[in-house]
Design a protein around this motif. Structure first.
Motif, PDB file in Angstrom:
ATOM      1  N   ALA A 340       1.015  14.509  85.683  1.00  0.00           N
ATOM      2  CA  ALA A 340       1.017  15.658  85.157  1.00  0.00           C
ATOM      3  C   ALA A 340       2.659  15.387  84.579  1.00  0.00           C
ATOM      4  O   ALA A 340       3.229  14.986  85.121  1.00  0.00           O
ATOM      5  N   ASN A 341       2.773  15.548  83.329  1.00  0.00           N
ATOM      6  CA  ASN A 341       4.050  15.394  82.536  1.00  0.00           C
ATOM      7  C   ASN A 341       4.684  16.516  82.388  1.00  0.00           C
ATOM      8  O   ASN A 341       4.264  17.391  81.774  1.00  0.00           O
ATOM      9  N   PHE A 342       5.809  16.475  82.921  1.00  0.00           N
ATOM     10  CA  PHE A 342       6.937  17.674  82.894  1.00  0.00           C
ATOM     11  C   PHE A 342       7.925  17.508  81.986  1.00  0.00           C
ATOM     12  O   PHE A 342       8.813  16.441  82.153  1.00  0.00           O
ATOM     13  N   GLY A 343       8.448  18.278  81.215  1.00  0.00           N
ATOM     14  CA  GLY A 343       9.804  18.238  80.476  1.00  0.00           C
ATOM     15  C   GLY A 343      10.913  18.713  81.720  1.00  0.00           C
ATOM     16  O   GLY A 343      10.605  19.817  82.107  1.00  0.00           O
ATOM     17  N   VAL A 344      11.908  18.031  81.756  1.00  0.00           N
ATOM     18  CA  VAL A 344      12.689  18.177  82.664  1.00  0.00           C
ATOM     19  C   VAL A 344      14.407  18.564  81.873  1.00  0.00           C
ATOM     20  O   VAL A 344      15.423  18.545  82.500  1.00  0.00           O
ATOM     21  N   ALA A 375      14.834  11.158  81.783  1.00  0.00           N
ATOM     22  CA  ALA A 375      15.618  10.972  82.562  1.00  0.00           C
ATOM     23  C   ALA A 375      17.102  10.503  82.033  1.00  0.00           C
ATOM     24  O   ALA A 375      18.181  10.852  82.191  1.00  0.00           O
ATOM     25  N   GLY A 376      17.002  10.047  80.706  1.00  0.00           N
ATOM     26  CA  GLY A 376      18.009   9.849  79.942  1.00  0.00           C
ATOM     27  C   GLY A 376      18.698  10.730  79.028  1.00  0.00           C
ATOM     28  O   GLY A 376      19.848  10.698  78.725  1.00  0.00           O
ATOM     29  N   LEU A 377      17.661  11.731  78.735  1.00  0.00           N
ATOM     30  CA  LEU A 377      18.090  12.675  77.873  1.00  0.00           C
ATOM     31  C   LEU A 377      18.652  13.982  78.510  1.00  0.00           C
ATOM     32  O   LEU A 377      19.069  14.672  77.865  1.00  0.00           O
ATOM     33  N   ALA A 378      18.065  14.219  79.552  1.00  0.00           N
ATOM     34  CA  ALA A 378      18.593  15.327  80.627  1.00  0.00           C
ATOM     35  C   ALA A 378      20.154  15.262  80.782  1.00  0.00           C
ATOM     36  O   ALA A 378      20.932  14.304  81.032  1.00  0.00           O
ATOM     37  N   SER A 379      20.661  16.475  80.886  1.00  0.00           N
ATOM     38  CA  SER A 379      21.889  16.705  81.394  1.00  0.00           C
ATOM     39  C   SER A 379      22.090  16.606  82.610  1.00  0.00           C
ATOM     40  O   SER A 379      21.198  16.532  83.638  1.00  0.00           O
ATOM     41  N   GLY A 380      23.381  16.560  83.176  1.00  0.00           N
ATOM     42  CA  GLY A 380      24.002  16.238  84.590  1.00  0.00           C
ATOM     43  C   GLY A 380      23.341  17.537  85.533  1.00  0.00           C
ATOM     44  O   GLY A 380      22.411  17.093  86.446  1.00  0.00           O
ATOM     45  N   PRO A 381      23.276  18.645  85.030  1.00  0.00           N
ATOM     46  CA  PRO A 381      23.082  19.825  86.044  1.00  0.00           C
ATOM     47  C   PRO A 381      21.378  19.846  85.785  1.00  0.00           C
ATOM     48  O   PRO A 381      20.763  19.972  86.950  1.00  0.00           O
ATOM     49  N   ASP A 382      20.579  19.213  84.838  1.00  0.00           N
ATOM     50  CA  ASP A 382      19.189  19.309  85.027  1.00  0.00           C
ATOM     51  C   ASP A 382      18.826  18.199  85.920  1.00  0.00           C
ATOM     52  O   ASP A 382      17.716  18.269  86.699  1.00  0.00           O
ATOM     53  N   LEU A 383      19.503  16.985  85.958  1.00  0.00           N
ATOM     54  CA  LEU A 383      19.016  15.985  86.784  1.00  0.00           C
ATOM     55  C   LEU A 383      19.439  16.579  88.243  1.00  0.00           C
ATOM     56  O   LEU A 383      18.539  16.069  89.039  1.00  0.00           O
ATOM     57  N   GLU A 384      20.357  17.148  88.580  1.00  0.00           N
ATOM     58  CA  GLU A 384      20.592  17.702  89.890  1.00  0.00           C
ATOM     59  C   GLU A 384      19.580  18.543  90.311  1.00  0.00           C
ATOM     60  O   GLU A 384      19.039  18.563  91.461  1.00  0.00           O
ATOM     61  N   THR A 385      18.977  19.357  89.532  1.00  0.00           N
ATOM     62  CA  THR A 385      17.835  20.290  89.797  1.00  0.00           C
ATOM     63  C   THR A 385      16.715  19.547  89.979  1.00  0.00           C
ATOM     64  O   THR A 385      15.834  19.764  90.950  1.00  0.00           O
ATOM     65  N   VAL A 386      16.455  18.647  89.023  1.00  0.00           N
ATOM     66  CA  VAL A 386      15.337  17.675  89.278  1.00  0.00           C
ATOM     67  C   VAL A 386      15.338  16.821  90.736  1.00  0.00           C
ATOM     68  O   VAL A 386      14.314  16.937  91.634  1.00  0.00           O
ATOM     69  N   ALA A 387      16.464  16.291  91.243  1.00  0.00           N
ATOM     70  CA  ALA A 387      16.741  15.862  92.432  1.00  0.00           C
ATOM     71  C   ALA A 387      16.246  16.718  93.511  1.00  0.00           C
ATOM     72  O   ALA A 387      15.786  16.317  94.441  1.00  0.00           O
ATOM     73  N   ASP A 388      16.860  17.766  93.451  1.00  0.00           N
ATOM     74  CA  ASP A 388      16.531  18.981  94.561  1.00  0.00           C
ATOM     75  C   ASP A 388      15.245  19.203  94.573  1.00  0.00           C
ATOM     76  O   ASP A 388      14.721  19.381  95.823  1.00  0.00           O
TER      77      ASP A 388
END
Length: 395
Positions: A340-344, A375-388
């Motif tokens: 399942a591919n999700f845009g983040v 993962a390369g295009l996402a902002s820092g806050p987006d990546l923090e939300t993904v990691a959480d």
């Protein structure tokens, strides 16, 4: 459950912290571009740049001179990432960080190919060429794409591949300075605008008992109310919408031809990749949509056929519950990987804030893996939300 994040080599090359940063998201795998279309990409965390402009479709490794010597259709090299083999450099750094690397190969999407070899392009019912869309019915295009799949997929260190655009491309294409939204086109009208009338396809329609000239005229008649309307265009969707616009008999005959061509390419590409990877445990997935008439990056497939051909599929799951049910439902009860591919990337319409809930829903529908774009295009806050979110998924 395996989770993979998409990356470009330029996200990693020249950034010593990139691989660790991706690993710390909580993913186990990276799907790394080895052959990609033209794009302009933001690199918001890279220490040396902020924008990469990939001016044309290219391979991100040195193509094999022996394979392509003397051939008119051949892959283009890139000039926008430093080094002879940026794919290999990025893959090594990611592997050193403990991440499994799979290649990401874009096939039937290449504007430079269409510009330099216009006869290879899809031609619509009005005679307009789509230079971004190589016609996969043409023997030379088929051969080129199959050989590209084998070379770009089986790179050193890769444990598998994901083949994007391994089928028909058509009207829908995000283009520079796009000006095509003045008349709304549902996916039924887009299918008609994606039908190809090059010499190979005209002959193919003949094999289905159709006269190509009469079919082209029927397509133009079906679309005339779309252009003549008040600007609302056509909202017809689904295969029933195509049949309503074109008529069931003509619609079904076009889909038989196009389905046959797409299945042949998919079978040939997967077989070529497996032959190139002989002796290795190498996973082959296709980016796909279970509606066979769909065109684009996620090509329309027959669910049972594609899972008897490849090891699995990557399915677009960004959207609401109904959208996920529509793409995952046809694969229920079938064996194989269903990723399942999700845009983040929030700025590109992704929803990292609902990833935990959306992923749980996809898993309940039979998804076996997750993909995160990008993962390369996402902002820092987006990546923090993904990691959480990933820290809680699967608990």
């Amino acid at each position: 459950m395996k989770t993979s994040a998409f990356l470009y080599p330029w996200d990693v090359v020249g950034d010593p912290d990139a691989a660790t940063r991706v690993r710390d998201l909580g993913v186990q795998q990276v799907t790394l571009a080895s052959a990609y279309h033209s794009t302009r990409a933001l690199t918001s965390r890279h220490p040396g740049r902020r924008i990469v402009t990939a001016e044309h479709a290219a391979v991100l490794y040195p193509p094999d001179p022996a394979r392509w010597a003397g051939r008119e259709l051949r892959p283009y090299g890139q000039t926008w990432v430093a080094g002879e083999d940026p794919y290999a450099e990025a893959a090594e750094a990611l592997a050193d960080a403990g991440l499994q690397v799979h290649s990401w190969v874009v096939l039937a999407h290449n504007s430079r190919l269409g510009a330099e070899h216009p006869d290879t392009s899809v031609v619509n019912a009005y005679g307009d060429r789509y230079p971004w869309a190589p016609c996969i019915a043409q023997p030379a295009v088929h051969t080129y794409l199959v050989d590209l799949a084998a070379e770009a997929a089986v790179r050193p260190g890769a444990h598998g591949t994901e083949l994007e655009s391994c089928g028909w491309y058509g009207f829908a294409h995000l283009h520079a300075h796009d000006k095509v939204a003045g008349v709304g086109l549902g996916d039924a009208a887009q299918y008609l605008m994606s039908l190809c009338f090059c010499a190979a396809c005209r002959a193919g329609y003949g094999g289905q008992g159709l006269d190509a000239d009469e079919l082209g005229a029927a397509v133009r008649r079906a679309l005339e109310p779309v252009w003549a309307g008040s600007g609302s265009g056509s909202r017809e969707t689904g295969w029933s919408g195509v049949e309503k616009l074109l008529g069931a008999g003509l619609a079904d005959a076009t889909l038989r031809w196009r389905g046959q061509v797409a299945r042949t390419l998919q079978e040939s590409a997967v077989a070529a990749v497996r032959q190139a990877a002989e002796g290795r445990d190498f996973q082959v997935l296709l980016h796909a949509d279970p509606a066979p008439y769909r065109t684009g990056a996620n090509v329309g497939v027959d669910a049972a056929h594609i899972l008897s051909t490849a090891d699995g599929v990557v399915l677009p799951c960004t959207g609401d519950d109904a959208a996920r049910e529509a793409v995952l439902g046809p694969f229920a009860g079938l064996s194989g990987v269903r990723a399942a591919n999700f845009g983040v990337v929030t700025g590109m319409g992704g929803s990292p804030g609902t990833l935990e809930r959306d992923a749980a829903h996809a898993l309940s529908l039979g998804a076996t893996e997750l993909r995160l774009y990008h993962a390369g295009l996402a902002s820092g806050p987006d990546l923090e939300t993904v990691a959480d979110a990933l820290s809680r998924i699967g608990r």
